[in-house]
Design a protein around this motif. Structure first.
Motif, mmCIF file in Angstrom:
data_model
loop_
_atom_site.group_PDB
_atom_site.id
_atom_site.type_symbol
_atom_site.label_atom_id
_atom_site.label_comp_id
_atom_site.label_asym_id
_atom_site.label_seq_id
_atom_site.Cartn_x
_atom_site.Cartn_y
_atom_site.Cartn_z
ATOM 1 N N UNK A 137 8.406 48.146 -16.005
ATOM 2 C CA UNK A 137 7.066 47.562 -16.007
ATOM 3 C C UNK A 137 7.112 46.041 -16.123
ATOM 4 N N UNK A 138 7.651 45.527 -17.228
ATOM 5 C CA UNK A 138 7.629 44.079 -17.448
ATOM 6 C C UNK A 138 8.590 43.373 -16.499
ATOM 7 N N UNK A 139 8.065 42.389 -15.784
ATOM 8 C CA UNK A 139 8.863 41.683 -14.793
ATOM 9 C C UNK A 139 8.834 42.337 -13.428
ATOM 10 N N UNK A 140 8.329 43.575 -13.362
ATOM 11 C CA UNK A 140 8.200 44.285 -12.090
ATOM 12 C C UNK A 140 6.729 44.490 -11.754
ATOM 13 N N UNK A 141 6.014 45.136 -12.666
ATOM 14 C CA UNK A 141 4.590 45.398 -12.461
ATOM 15 C C UNK A 141 3.688 44.485 -13.280
ATOM 16 N N UNK A 142 4.169 44.032 -14.435
ATOM 17 C CA UNK A 142 3.356 43.221 -15.349
ATOM 18 C C UNK A 142 4.045 41.904 -15.662
ATOM 19 N N UNK A 143 3.241 40.833 -15.815
ATOM 20 C CA UNK A 143 3.788 39.506 -16.103
ATOM 21 C C UNK A 143 3.955 39.316 -17.603
ATOM 22 N N UNK A 144 5.042 39.888 -18.116
ATOM 23 C CA UNK A 144 5.351 39.756 -19.537
ATOM 24 C C UNK A 144 5.563 38.297 -19.929
ATOM 25 N N UNK A 145 6.270 37.551 -19.111
ATOM 26 C CA UNK A 145 6.619 36.162 -19.469
ATOM 27 C C UNK A 145 5.364 35.327 -19.691
ATOM 28 N N UNK A 146 4.402 35.426 -18.781
ATOM 29 C CA UNK A 146 3.171 34.663 -18.963
ATOM 30 C C UNK A 146 2.419 35.130 -20.216
ATOM 31 N N UNK A 147 2.365 36.436 -20.426
ATOM 32 C CA UNK A 147 1.686 36.947 -21.611
ATOM 33 C C UNK A 147 2.342 36.482 -22.892
ATOM 34 N N UNK A 148 3.668 36.511 -22.923
ATOM 35 C CA UNK A 148 4.405 36.128 -24.127
ATOM 36 C C UNK A 148 4.266 34.638 -24.404
ATOM 37 N N UNK A 149 4.409 33.812 -23.367
ATOM 38 C CA UNK A 149 4.333 32.360 -23.588
ATOM 39 C C UNK A 149 2.891 31.911 -23.850
ATOM 40 N N UNK A 150 1.906 32.596 -23.292
ATOM 41 C CA UNK A 150 0.506 32.297 -23.619
ATOM 42 C C UNK A 150 0.234 32.621 -25.080
ATOM 43 N N UNK A 151 0.742 33.746 -25.524
ATOM 44 C CA UNK A 151 0.601 34.152 -26.922
ATOM 45 C C UNK A 151 1.296 33.130 -27.825
ATOM 46 N N UNK A 152 2.477 32.702 -27.399
ATOM 47 C CA UNK A 152 3.227 31.709 -28.176
ATOM 48 C C UNK A 152 2.466 30.400 -28.293
ATOM 49 N N UNK A 153 1.806 30.008 -27.213
ATOM 50 C CA UNK A 153 1.056 28.751 -27.238
ATOM 51 C C UNK A 153 -0.088 28.797 -28.247
ATOM 52 N N UNK A 154 -0.635 29.986 -28.470
ATOM 53 C CA UNK A 154 -1.665 30.139 -29.488
ATOM 54 C C UNK A 154 -1.137 29.896 -30.887
ATOM 55 N N UNK A 155 0.153 30.121 -31.091
ATOM 56 C CA UNK A 155 0.785 29.884 -32.394
ATOM 57 C C UNK A 155 1.442 28.513 -32.472
ATOM 58 N N UNK A 156 2.001 28.086 -31.339
ATOM 59 C CA UNK A 156 2.712 26.800 -31.256
ATOM 60 C C UNK A 156 2.181 26.043 -30.046
ATOM 61 N N UNK A 157 1.170 25.194 -30.211
ATOM 62 C CA UNK A 157 0.487 24.553 -29.072
ATOM 63 C C UNK A 157 1.384 23.781 -28.118
ATOM 64 N N UNK A 158 2.553 23.356 -28.584
ATOM 65 C CA UNK A 158 3.443 22.578 -27.725
ATOM 66 C C UNK A 158 4.209 23.435 -26.715
ATOM 67 N N UNK A 159 4.168 24.754 -26.862
ATOM 68 C CA UNK A 159 4.913 25.646 -25.975
ATOM 69 C C UNK A 159 4.204 25.740 -24.620
ATOM 70 N N UNK A 160 4.927 25.510 -23.522
ATOM 71 C CA UNK A 160 4.297 25.635 -22.199
ATOM 72 C C UNK A 160 4.161 27.096 -21.781
#
Length: 198
Positions: free
Chosen positions: A11-34
């Protein structure tokens, strides 16, 4: 009566964009994360602009979140999901994923249903090569090179084909290892190969 072929989808990386979801979530905790999308992820084992400690902190939050897996954006197109749902009528289709955390199985099933896969069979597992062999799978697609190569090796001698969807983080020299793994650019290419044999 001819038995249905068994087909596996990561699923992740094939059907779903895990990377974007994870880094978006990270940005909510650490604003400097792209925010990074799967198509631009350079390495399997790290995220641009994130320390190891930040990654661990985000994982701790993700595993407690009841909507993280459900909120991921699709990578496959609506037409590919339509063809995938049609495939569930002609083959035994399983979605294999190493996801964990609160309600990961339920979130994954609901996400697939919302993409148009009406009766998804989801297996939470890390040993995908072993699962492919145990189920007698004919086809498997993954975005992790190690999974695709190992599955091909583990199912050697079986009527089995391992596929790797092309991503920046899974490049390797096929002449050295994994020469029998078929690299595809889209889920549609994988589906087309399957439809030709059923």
């Amino acid at each position: 009566m001819k038995s249905k072929k068994v087909v596996l989808f990561d699923i992740d990386g094939v059907l779903a964009d895990f990377v974007e979801g994870f880094t978006s979530y990270a940005q909510g905790l650490f604003p400097e994360v792209p925010v990074t999308q799967t198509a631009n992820q350079p390495r399997w084992d790290g995220f641009p602009g994130m320390t190891h400690e930040q990654v661990e902190s985000v994982w701790q939050e993700v595993e407690l979140d009841r909507l993280f897996w459900y909120d991921l954006k699709p990578l496959a197109s609506p037409d590919e999901f339509l063809a995938l749902n049609q495939l569930t009528l002609a083959a035994q289709v399983y979605f294999t994923t190493a996801r964990g955390g609160v309600d990961a199985l339920h979130q994954t099933r609901e996400w697939l249903y919302d993409q148009g896969v009406y009766k998804p069979s989801v297996i939470l597992v890390k040993q995908k090569g072993e699962v492919a062999r145990a189920l007698g799978a004919s086809y498997m697609i993954d975005d992790k090179a190690g999974n695709a190569v190992y599955a091909e090796y583990h199912n050697k001698g079986q009527a089995f084909k391992s596929y790797l969807i092309d991503r920046p983080y899974n490049q390797f020299d096929a002449q050295v290892i994994g020469s029998k793994v078929k690299r595809v650019q889209t889920v549609g290419e994988y589906l087309n190969d399957i439809w030709q044999s059923i």
